[in-house]
Design a protein around this motif. Sequence first.
Motif, PDB file in Angstrom:
ATOM      1  N   PRO A  61       2.732  11.616  -8.881  1.00  0.00           N
ATOM      2  CA  PRO A  61       1.573  11.509  -7.991  1.00  0.00           C
ATOM      3  C   PRO A  61       0.580  12.654  -8.104  1.00  0.00           C
ATOM      4  N   ALA A  62       1.065  13.891  -8.271  1.00  0.00           N
ATOM      5  CA  ALA A  62       0.141  15.023  -8.341  1.00  0.00           C
ATOM      6  C   ALA A  62      -0.713  14.970  -9.605  1.00  0.00           C
ATOM      7  N   ILE A  63      -0.086  14.649 -10.739  1.00  0.00           N
ATOM      8  CA  ILE A  63      -0.837  14.530 -11.994  1.00  0.00           C
ATOM      9  C   ILE A  63      -1.815  13.367 -11.915  1.00  0.00           C
ATOM     10  N   PHE A  64      -1.368  12.255 -11.359  1.00  0.00           N
ATOM     11  CA  PHE A  64      -2.222  11.073 -11.208  1.00  0.00           C
ATOM     12  C   PHE A  64      -3.435  11.417 -10.340  1.00  0.00           C
ATOM     13  N   ALA A  65      -3.192  12.082  -9.207  1.00  0.00           N
ATOM     14  CA  ALA A  65      -4.294  12.446  -8.308  1.00  0.00           C
ATOM     15  C   ALA A  65      -5.262  13.411  -8.982  1.00  0.00           C
ATOM     16  N   ASP A  66      -4.726  14.365  -9.749  1.00  0.00           N
ATOM     17  CA  ASP A  66      -5.586  15.334 -10.429  1.00  0.00           C
ATOM     18  C   ASP A  66      -6.506  14.648 -11.431  1.00  0.00           C
ATOM     19  N   LEU A  67      -5.978  13.658 -12.162  1.00  0.00           N
ATOM     20  CA  LEU A  67      -6.825  12.915 -13.098  1.00  0.00           C
ATOM     21  C   LEU A  67      -7.935  12.162 -12.371  1.00  0.00           C
ATOM     22  N   ILE A  68      -7.598  11.584 -11.231  1.00  0.00           N
ATOM     23  CA  ILE A  68      -8.603  10.865 -10.436  1.00  0.00           C
ATOM     24  C   ILE A  68      -9.694  11.827  -9.968  1.00  0.00           C
ATOM     25  N   LEU A 113       0.795  -1.228   0.000  1.00  0.00           N
ATOM     26  CA  LEU A 113       0.000   0.000   0.000  1.00  0.00           C
ATOM     27  C   LEU A 113       0.833   1.286   0.000  1.00  0.00           C
ATOM     28  N   ARG A 114       2.145   1.174   0.222  1.00  0.00           N
ATOM     29  CA  ARG A 114       2.981   2.381   0.248  1.00  0.00           C
ATOM     30  C   ARG A 114       3.126   3.038  -1.129  1.00  0.00           C
ATOM     31  N   ILE A 115       2.794   2.337  -2.190  1.00  0.00           N
ATOM     32  CA  ILE A 115       2.919   2.946  -3.518  1.00  0.00           C
ATOM     33  C   ILE A 115       1.947   4.118  -3.711  1.00  0.00           C
ATOM     34  N   TRP A 116       0.970   4.257  -2.814  1.00  0.00           N
ATOM     35  CA  TRP A 116      -0.025   5.313  -2.944  1.00  0.00           C
ATOM     36  C   TRP A 116       0.272   6.512  -2.046  1.00  0.00           C
ATOM     37  N   ASN A 117       1.346   6.467  -1.269  1.00  0.00           N
ATOM     38  CA  ASN A 117       1.590   7.516  -0.280  1.00  0.00           C
ATOM     39  C   ASN A 117       1.617   8.918  -0.883  1.00  0.00           C
ATOM     40  N   GLY A 118       2.157   9.068  -2.078  1.00  0.00           N
ATOM     41  CA  GLY A 118       2.243  10.383  -2.699  1.00  0.00           C
ATOM     42  C   GLY A 118       0.920  10.921  -3.215  1.00  0.00           C
ATOM     43  N   VAL A 119      -0.092  10.061  -3.275  1.00  0.00           N
ATOM     44  CA  VAL A 119      -1.381  10.439  -3.839  1.00  0.00           C
ATOM     45  C   VAL A 119      -2.391  10.808  -2.758  1.00  0.00           C
ATOM     46  N   CYS A 124      -9.427   5.190 -17.829  1.00  0.00           N
ATOM     47  CA  CYS A 124      -8.249   4.337 -18.001  1.00  0.00           C
ATOM     48  C   CYS A 124      -7.021   5.234 -18.145  1.00  0.00           C
ATOM     49  N   ILE A 125      -6.012   4.989 -17.307  1.00  0.00           N
ATOM     50  CA  ILE A 125      -4.793   5.800 -17.272  1.00  0.00           C
ATOM     51  C   ILE A 125      -3.591   4.919 -17.574  1.00  0.00           C
ATOM     52  N   VAL A 126      -2.606   5.489 -18.265  1.00  0.00           N
ATOM     53  CA  VAL A 126      -1.364   4.755 -18.512  1.00  0.00           C
ATOM     54  C   VAL A 126      -0.206   5.746 -18.592  1.00  0.00           C
ATOM     55  N   GLY A 127       0.952   5.343 -18.078  1.00  0.00           N
ATOM     56  CA  GLY A 127       2.155   6.133 -18.258  1.00  0.00           C
ATOM     57  C   GLY A 127       2.715   5.916 -19.647  1.00  0.00           C
ATOM     58  N   GLU A 173       2.544  11.672 -19.189  1.00  0.00           N
ATOM     59  CA  GLU A 173       3.895  11.761 -19.755  1.00  0.00           C
ATOM     60  C   GLU A 173       4.952  11.626 -18.655  1.00  0.00           C
ATOM     61  N   GLY A 174       6.037  10.954 -19.000  1.00  0.00           N
ATOM     62  CA  GLY A 174       7.148  10.822 -18.070  1.00  0.00           C
ATOM     63  C   GLY A 174       6.906   9.835 -16.954  1.00  0.00           C
ATOM     64  N   ALA A 175       5.944   8.955 -17.119  1.00  0.00           N
ATOM     65  CA  ALA A 175       5.640   7.963 -16.087  1.00  0.00           C
ATOM     66  C   ALA A 175       5.734   6.562 -16.662  1.00  0.00           C
ATOM     67  N   GLY A 176       6.093   5.607 -15.805  1.00  0.00           N
ATOM     68  CA  GLY A 176       6.124   4.209 -16.193  1.00  0.00           C
ATOM     69  C   GLY A 176       4.869   3.505 -15.728  1.00  0.00           C
ATOM     70  N   HIS A 177       5.049   2.309 -15.195  1.00  0.00           N
ATOM     71  CA  HIS A 177       3.905   1.478 -14.809  1.00  0.00           C
ATOM     72  C   HIS A 177       3.258   1.938 -13.503  1.00  0.00           C
ATOM     73  N   ILE A 178       4.013   2.693 -12.680  1.00  0.00           N
ATOM     74  CA  ILE A 178       3.502   3.108 -11.377  1.00  0.00           C
ATOM     75  C   ILE A 178       3.465   4.636 -11.314  1.00  0.00           C
ATOM     76  N   PRO A 179       2.507   5.268 -11.993  1.00  0.00           N
ATOM     77  CA  PRO A 179       2.476   6.735 -12.020  1.00  0.00           C
ATOM     78  C   PRO A 179       2.228   7.368 -10.662  1.00  0.00           C
ATOM     79  N   SER A 180       1.672   6.611  -9.720  1.00  0.00           N
ATOM     80  CA  SER A 180       1.447   7.152  -8.383  1.00  0.00           C
ATOM     81  C   SER A 180       2.759   7.459  -7.681  1.00  0.00           C
ATOM     82  N   ILE A 181       3.862   6.846  -8.123  1.00  0.00           N
ATOM     83  CA  ILE A 181       5.187   7.129  -7.567  1.00  0.00           C
ATOM     84  C   ILE A 181       5.885   8.218  -8.370  1.00  0.00           C
ATOM     85  N   LYS A 182       5.870   8.098  -9.679  1.00  0.00           N
ATOM     86  CA  LYS A 182       6.612   9.041 -10.530  1.00  0.00           C
ATOM     87  C   LYS A 182       5.892  10.379 -10.696  1.00  0.00           C
TER      88      LYS A 182
END
Length: 272
Positions: free
Chosen positions: A255-262, A42-48, A214-217, A244-253
């Motif tokens: 997080p702010a953009i990922f959270a905004d999309l959510i 669950l730590r992969i979500w800490n930045g979100v 559906c989101i993808v890096g 852009e600029g994200a791999g498979h785990i955008p919540s780490i790379k």
Amino acid sequence: MASSSTFLRANDIVQHYVLHPSSNSSANTPTVVFINALGSDLRIWNGVVANLTDHAQVLLYDKRGHGLSDAPHGVFSIDDYVDDLIGLLDALAIDDVTVVGLSMGGLIAQRFTARVPQRIKALVLSGTAARIGTDAGWATRMAAVEGGGIEAIVDDILKRWFTQPYRSAHDADVGGWRNMILRTPANGYLAACGAIRQADYREQAGSITTPTLCIVGDGDGSTPADVVRETAVLIPGARFAVIEGAGHIPSIKQPAIFADLIIRHFRHAGVF
């Protein structure tokens, strides 16, 4: 109420979870549940999380065989992981949720949506698809783990998870995530691989009526953009976004953009 790392027994296993309260104390405050990728906790979500608690309470948990949850031996299907989630929600008296599922977590989220559509308000599928990989590919990965442990595949996983620029610039962080993967119980990892290999929800996808994003890096090495887009096309009305600029785990790379999309998607769906 402060967030705390907590345990309970649901669906006959001990489950580890963290419930982050919302700063909005309304009786109608929604719950967002995040479901992790294979080999992660669950730590992969800490930045979100901090970006969402103004809008909702956030439930993070370790699926079976990962993190601090039980790692029972046996062969499991995605439905077993869905049963765990339903048991956790029932134990916490949470009736309905919005769901964010990453990779394997996206398969669990799709099946949860199919089984209990009345309990889900909106869905985000990140770095996932209705069918992930091939039988041969999963057989090869499982054989490698059986022969040499997770150590045998961890560096390849990191290349799929993170772009080369990120790996070069964040050596210590990547080393920490490497440790997380290595500390996943081998039996838990193998059982999850087997469940993913069995799962094929391409026919089911057309029946999903839940508002879906559906989101993808753009540097995702596990489920490339074309693969995720194919699933978005199958789900009626699904929206699609590339980070852009994200791999498979955008919540780490990212997080702010990922959270905004959510947040934007959940507003669009009328949840926030």
